[in-house]
Design a protein around this motif. Structure first.
Motif, short mmCIF file in Angstrom:
data_model
loop_
_atom_site.label_atom_id
_atom_site.label_comp_id
_atom_site.label_asym_id
_atom_site.label_seq_id
_atom_site.Cartn_x
_atom_site.Cartn_y
_atom_site.Cartn_z
N PRO A 541 0.83 -1.22 0.00
CA PRO A 541 0.00 0.00 0.00
C PRO A 541 0.86 1.26 0.00
N ALA A 542 0.27 2.35 -0.49
CA ALA A 542 1.00 3.62 -0.55
C ALA A 542 1.17 4.20 0.85
N PHE A 543 2.25 4.89 1.07
CA PHE A 543 2.52 5.51 2.35
C PHE A 543 1.69 6.80 2.50
N ILE A 544 1.11 6.99 3.70
CA ILE A 544 0.34 8.21 3.98
C ILE A 544 0.86 8.83 5.27
N PRO A 545 0.81 10.15 5.40
CA PRO A 545 1.30 10.79 6.64
C PRO A 545 0.33 10.53 7.80
N MET A 546 0.87 10.24 8.97
CA MET A 546 0.08 9.97 10.18
C MET A 546 0.68 10.74 11.34
N PRO A 547 -0.19 11.29 12.26
CA PRO A 547 0.35 11.99 13.44
C PRO A 547 0.99 11.01 14.42
N ASN A 548 2.04 11.46 15.07
CA ASN A 548 2.75 10.60 16.01
C ASN A 548 3.44 11.47 17.05
N LYS A 549 3.86 10.84 18.15
CA LYS A 549 4.55 11.58 19.20
C LYS A 549 5.93 12.01 18.71
N PRO A 550 6.34 13.24 19.06
CA PRO A 550 7.67 13.69 18.62
C PRO A 550 8.78 12.94 19.36
#
Length: 619
Positions: A541-550
């Motif tokens: 699958p294509a990569f998508i941006p996801m929120p994550n802890k810094p």
């Protein structure tokens, strides 16, 4: 007498040996141990190791004669009729001969790569003579023994004859080589006819095909006049059969034929408005070679033979140019006159460029004869021809010959018409019908220009391959192509024919997950023919941006100095006090004191104070 009778009776009682196919034993060993890739060193090591193993296993080792007060003398144990107790003993004679033959081929390859190592030729001949000695000994044993059948005797005879022929061939003894190779070929042909085994028949016929080029070359060298034996076409076929690095004797024979055909002692050229006599032997030979090449071209039947002729002539011309350039450099350093040499060098440059262009034309002819040729391939070749003909007019000294300048201008226009035609064909193949139609119209105008210029230069000696008939054929091809392009263009406008871009739009190969909410048509019949399927999902699958802890906190922001807002806060507080006087009496002072203290103390020691000890330790 009684002992002799007993010996004869014992010999008669010995059972006969089974048939030994010597050529099959040799070919299997060669294919499995290096000669499939031409590695004679590996094959020689295999033969030596096999002989050593066999001598130890059969207890047939060599000996040393020890003498008093002298070093031990090596005594080789030769194969004899009495020592042949079983069929495996024949391998001694076969692989001894093969080992020596492999050594000779190693020396031959070294000599071809480094011609200055002339001593390698003597070691090669000595190795071949030793191979002939072992092969002849094997033939003698098989012929004299009654335990071997007729096919084995014939194979031993053919193998020994072939080895003698190869030794005489490399020794340049053409008469003996021809006799031996003819004998070997005759025996192998008889064996191929007599056997019912297809594998053996293929091996025997393959050996006959290997012998044929060398046998033909012997006949050329034996003949007093090479032209009486065959034509240049046969020599070119021999050269292609034996390969580029197969044998230098073919090129040598071609040069001898050309030298005998051109017996002129004085060679004079006319170039740059002056006549010059060529004194250098290499340059003289090259000029004579080009004159002979023009005669030999009429004997060539295929474009590949013409390509081989032009390639050989241009390579020799480059060598001659390098030699003349060295002479010019040496004489210039001595302040000598080099005008004649400069004229000869320019003439050789002209011959080289003209020959290179003719070679490209032969390649074009060969490409047209192939079924899988594309217009793009011919387009590149015509570009090369046009560029070379343009450079000919810029050669030093060419401006003095008006016939040459006019002829090559006509040649450029002539081949521009062909290039324009194949460029239009390329656009037509890409379904760009508007561009193709315009280029076909331009081709017609170029053909008319070339025809007009050709008519004016009918008697020009430089125009040989360019004819009116070829332009007429090209014109008919252009007219038929224009009709087909016009029809395809109208069909595309009507929607009957789709261009490549439109076809790409109709074929939708997206996955089912991407088109769940869409309706699309899929041609099942064509997809089954082309073996195309609709994927359920695209993997991976294509990569998508996801929120994550810094991973790291942004600590740099806490080093910024914030502006002082105390005055604004006091003003806001006064406004609030004016609106609600009861609340200000109770808690106004405490609020102002908290707000004034916050940016200096708690604000700076907030997150930075909490994080500062995590990475760098507490102060």
């Amino acid at each position: 007498m009684t002992n002799d009778v007993e010996m004869k009776s014992e010999a008669e009682e010995l059972p006969p040996f089974p048939t030994v196919h010597i050529l099959q034993v040799v070919k299997d060993a060669q294919q499995q141990h290096g000669l499939r890739h031409g590695d004679y060193a590996r094959y020689r090591k295999y033969c030596a190791a096999k002989l050593e193993r066999m001598r130890k296993a059969l207890k047939f080792t060599n000996t040393h004669n020890c003498q008093k007060r002298r070093p031990a003398k090596f005594a080789k144990k030769w194969l004899t009729i009495e020592s042949v107790q079983n069929i495996q003993y024949l391998n001694f004679g076969i692989f001894e001969s093969e080992r020596r033959y492999a050594e000779a081929m190693i020396d031959k390859i070294t000599l071809e790569d480094n011609p200055e190592k002339s001593r390698k030729r003597f070691t090669m001949i000595n190795s071949l003579r030793k191979a002939v000695l072992h092969a002849t000994n094997l033939e003698k044993i098989v012929q004299e023994s009654e335990r071997f059948d007729a096919p084995t005797k014939l194979e031993a005879q053919a193998y020994a004859a072939w080895m003698r022929g190869m030794c005489s061939f490399e020794s340049r003894n053409w008469q003996k080589a021809s006799e031996s190779l003819k004998l070997a070929k005759t025996v192998y042909e008889k064996l191929a006819e007599a056997t019912n085994n297809t594998t053996l028949s293929t091996l025997f016929k393959g050996r006959c095909r290997e012998i044929q080029p060398q046998l033909r070359l012997c006949e050329f060298n034996i003949a007093e006049s090479p032209g009486a034996v065959g034509t240049m076409t046969e020599l070119m076929e021999l050269r292609m059969q034996m390969g580029e690095g197969g044998d230098s004797s073919v090129d040598k024979l071609i040069s001898e034929m050309r030298a005998s055909a051109t017996s002129a002692e004085v060679v004079t050229i006319e170039w740059g408005g002056m006549k010059s006599t060529v004194d250098d032997e290499k340059a003289k030979q090259v000029i004579q070679e080009w004159k002979q090449t023009e005669i030999e071209l009429s004997q060539c039947q295929t474009p590949k033979e013409k390509m081989a002729l032009f390639e050989k002539a241009t390579a020799d011309t480059r060598d001659a140019i390098d030699k003349v350039s060295d002479i010019i450099r040496r004489k210039s350093s001595e302040n000598a006159d080099t005008t004649v040499l400069q004229s000869i060098k320019a003439y050789l440059e002209f011959l080289k460029m003209n020959g290179t262009a003719s070679r490209y034309l032969a390649i074009i002819e060969n490409t047209k004869s192939e079924r899988k040729s594309k217009p793009q391939d011919l387009l590149r070749l015509y570009d090369s021809v046009i560029e070379i003909y343009k450079e000919v007019a810029e050669t030093p000294g060419a401006e003095y010959d008006k016939n040459l300048i006019q002829a090559f201008e006509v040649k450029v226009e002539y081949y521009r018409a062909f290039r324009c035609f194949y460029m239009a064909s390329s656009y037509s193949a890409l379904h760009k019908y508007s561009e193709a139609a315009a280029l076909f119209d331009r081709t017609m105008s170029r053909i008319q220009d070339a025809e007009g210029k050709l008519k004016k230069l009918k008697s020009n000696t430089y125009i040989l391959n360019e004819t009116q008939s070829s332009l007429t054929d090209l014109k008919s091809e252009v007219e038929s192509a224009k009709i087909s392009v016009r029809a395809a263009r109208l069909a595309a406008a009507a929607g009957d024919i789709k261009t490549d871009s439109e076809v790409a739009k109709t074929i939708d190969e997206r996955s089912l997950l991407e088109t769940v909410n869409e309706w699309r048509q899929w041609n099942v019949r064509d997809s089954l023919k082309d073996k195309k399927t609709i994927p359920v999902a695209s993997l991976p699958p294509a990569f998508i941006p996801m929120p994550n802890k810094p991973i790291f906190f942004d600590l740099a922001i806490f080093h910024n100095t914030m502006p002082n807002v105390n005055e604004r806060l006091e003003r806001l507080q006064k406004d609030r006090d004016g609106q609600s006087p009861k609340k200000t009496a109770k808690g106004g002072a405490s609020a102002s004191s908290k707000t004034s203290d916050q940016p200096q103390g708690e604000g700076q020691q907030g997150i930075s104070g909490m994080v500062s000890g995590w990475f760098w330790g507490k102060k």
